[in-house]
Write a protein that holds these residues in place. Sequence first.
Motif, PDB file in Angstrom:
ATOM      1  N   LEU A  43       0.834  -1.202   0.000  1.00 12.34           N
ATOM      2  CA  LEU A  43       0.000   0.000   0.000  1.00 12.34           C
ATOM      3  C   LEU A  43       0.869   1.251   0.000  1.00 12.34           C
ATOM      4  CD1 LEU A  43      -2.654   1.545   0.216  1.00 12.34           C
ATOM      5  CD2 LEU A  43      -2.590   1.183   2.702  1.00 12.34           C
ATOM      6  N   GLN A  44       1.914   1.252   0.826  1.00 15.05           N
ATOM      7  CA  GLN A  44       2.804   2.414   0.866  1.00 15.05           C
ATOM      8  C   GLN A  44       3.554   2.597  -0.447  1.00 15.05           C
ATOM      9  OE1 GLN A  44       4.684   1.071   4.590  1.00 15.05           O
ATOM     10  NE2 GLN A  44       4.180   3.064   5.477  1.00 15.05           N
ATOM     11  N   GLY A  46       2.272   1.894  -3.374  1.00 12.55           N
ATOM     12  CA  GLY A  46       1.279   2.526  -4.239  1.00 12.55           C
ATOM     13  C   GLY A  46       1.110   4.002  -3.943  1.00 12.55           C
ATOM     14  N   VAL A  47       1.177   4.373  -2.667  1.00 14.02           N
ATOM     15  CA  VAL A  47       1.035   5.784  -2.299  1.00 14.02           C
ATOM     16  C   VAL A  47       2.230   6.590  -2.811  1.00 14.02           C
ATOM     17  CG1 VAL A  47       0.959   7.393  -0.346  1.00 14.02           C
ATOM     18  CG2 VAL A  47      -0.422   5.313  -0.302  1.00 14.02           C
ATOM     19  N   THR A  50       1.620   7.195  -6.408  1.00 17.92           N
ATOM     20  CA  THR A  50       0.607   8.238  -6.569  1.00 17.92           C
ATOM     21  C   THR A  50       1.196   9.620  -6.304  1.00 17.92           C
ATOM     22  OG1 THR A  50      -1.358   6.902  -6.133  1.00 17.92           O
ATOM     23  CG2 THR A  50      -1.466   9.193  -5.477  1.00 17.92           C
ATOM     24  N   ALA A  51       1.995   9.751  -5.240  1.00 21.26           N
ATOM     25  CA  ALA A  51       2.623  11.037  -4.935  1.00 21.26           C
ATOM     26  C   ALA A  51       3.518  11.490  -6.086  1.00 21.26           C
ATOM     27  CB  ALA A  51       3.432  10.932  -3.645  1.00 21.26           C
ATOM     28  N   LEU A 100       8.113  10.478   0.432  1.00 22.71           N
ATOM     29  CA  LEU A 100       6.910  10.982  -0.239  1.00 22.71           C
ATOM     30  C   LEU A 100       7.151  12.385  -0.793  1.00 22.71           C
ATOM     31  CD1 LEU A 100       3.911   9.872   2.033  1.00 22.71           C
ATOM     32  CD2 LEU A 100       4.419   9.104  -0.285  1.00 22.71           C
ATOM     33  N   ALA A 359      -2.389   4.334  -5.845  1.00 19.66           N
ATOM     34  CA  ALA A 359      -2.677   4.086  -4.427  1.00 19.66           C
ATOM     35  C   ALA A 359      -3.836   3.098  -4.276  1.00 19.66           C
ATOM     36  CB  ALA A 359      -3.001   5.399  -3.714  1.00 19.66           C
ATOM     37  N   GLY A 362      -2.389  -0.221  -4.957  1.00 18.67           N
ATOM     38  CA  GLY A 362      -1.615  -0.656  -3.796  1.00 18.67           C
ATOM     39  C   GLY A 362      -2.502  -1.175  -2.688  1.00 18.67           C
ATOM     40  N   ALA A 363      -3.656  -0.535  -2.488  1.00 20.91           N
ATOM     41  CA  ALA A 363      -4.602  -1.014  -1.473  1.00 20.91           C
ATOM     42  C   ALA A 363      -5.152  -2.390  -1.853  1.00 20.91           C
ATOM     43  CB  ALA A 363      -5.739  -0.009  -1.319  1.00 20.91           C
TER      44      ALA A 363
END
Length: 401
Positions: A43-44, A46-47, A50-51, A100, A359, A362-363
């Motif tokens: 998940l992180q 994916g974040v 996204t960032a 990030l 993200a 990733g979730a």
Amino acid sequence: MKEVRSIQPMTWLFAARSLRDFGDGFVAILLPVYLLALGFSPLQVGVVATASLFGSALLTIIIGFLGAHHDLRRLLLAAAGLMVATGIAVPMITDYGLLLVVAFAGTINPSAGSVSIFVPLEHAVVAREATSADRTMMFARYSLVGALASAGGGLAAALPDVMTRLGMAQLTSIKLMFIVYALVGILGSLCYARIPPRPVRHETDIPAALGPSRAIVLKLAALFSLDAFAGGFVVQSLLALWLFERFDLSLSEAGVFFFWTGLLSAFSFPVAAWLSKRVGLINTMVFTHVPSSIALGLAAFAPTLPLTVILLLIRAALSQMDVPTRSSYVMAVVTEAERAAAASFTSVPRSLAAAASPALAGALFAASYRAWPLLICATLKITYDLLLLWQFRHLKPPGEG
């Protein structure tokens, strides 16, 4: 003299694009491995993707305002400087929050070249140097050299495995690759420096905002955003993560796989230019894209690695044929005065849309729904293709029968 002027800037631009995509090619694969090695979750990962894409979108908006009024060469040099800074900063940071920030403000590209602050600037140089008759082929060559370099970058992603066998820690070897990324940025800046500056122009010569083509451009921007949102579910970093988690691929195996996908994508570009002259730009975009999405959807359910690889290679051979044709179509259906604005209006929404989905993917990975990102991507892309055909099949660019 005119021909010499036209060839030389494109040669340096192609060289810079090759270097940039070579760096993006290995960073897109190494990024999830690096983040997982630091102890972060899917998940992180994916974040972070996204960032990175949201940051690229913001920078693209800024570039859209600056590009019409400032020297393209200076902006490209500034972007190359940001690439160097990113390559230096990433291996020095282990804190997730700071990573990030670097992902947002830097040039980390989880999609290996397709979404980048360099792209609208480079497109403007291509449009400036190419004639109308050569436009599609020039965009095809521009895409070809980038894809070939990206394929080489995918192969270079295997270097940390080699260094590990020689006794170096894997985390250290990956950090060294980010330093290589910074060096690639320096070499790219040397190439951008050879592009001639924009001639001094009067205020009346500055490209106008959207005028008679406003409705066309806004409709295209909406459709391209749907396509980019779909693609964000399977950006290269996340596809690599999926292969790592489902089939336990090594970095060397992943590097070879992405080398071949990059190679197939690269040689699809001149085929797309050739095909577009026979069936038209829109038909080329749609009728190559749909089969590639079907192959991606089938790969989500493929029970074995060999079958999965075959389906993903089929997708790679077809999925990028809309890249040069899409760029050429946008430049062809707007007036010359609107081209700069049209490039910005179609690039920025794509970047924003692509940033929203990693993200989510990733979730889904974190919840063990690993096949869903591929299925969502395939379904939305087919929807985009059908809508594009329905809306624009009758709007043909000048010279297309």
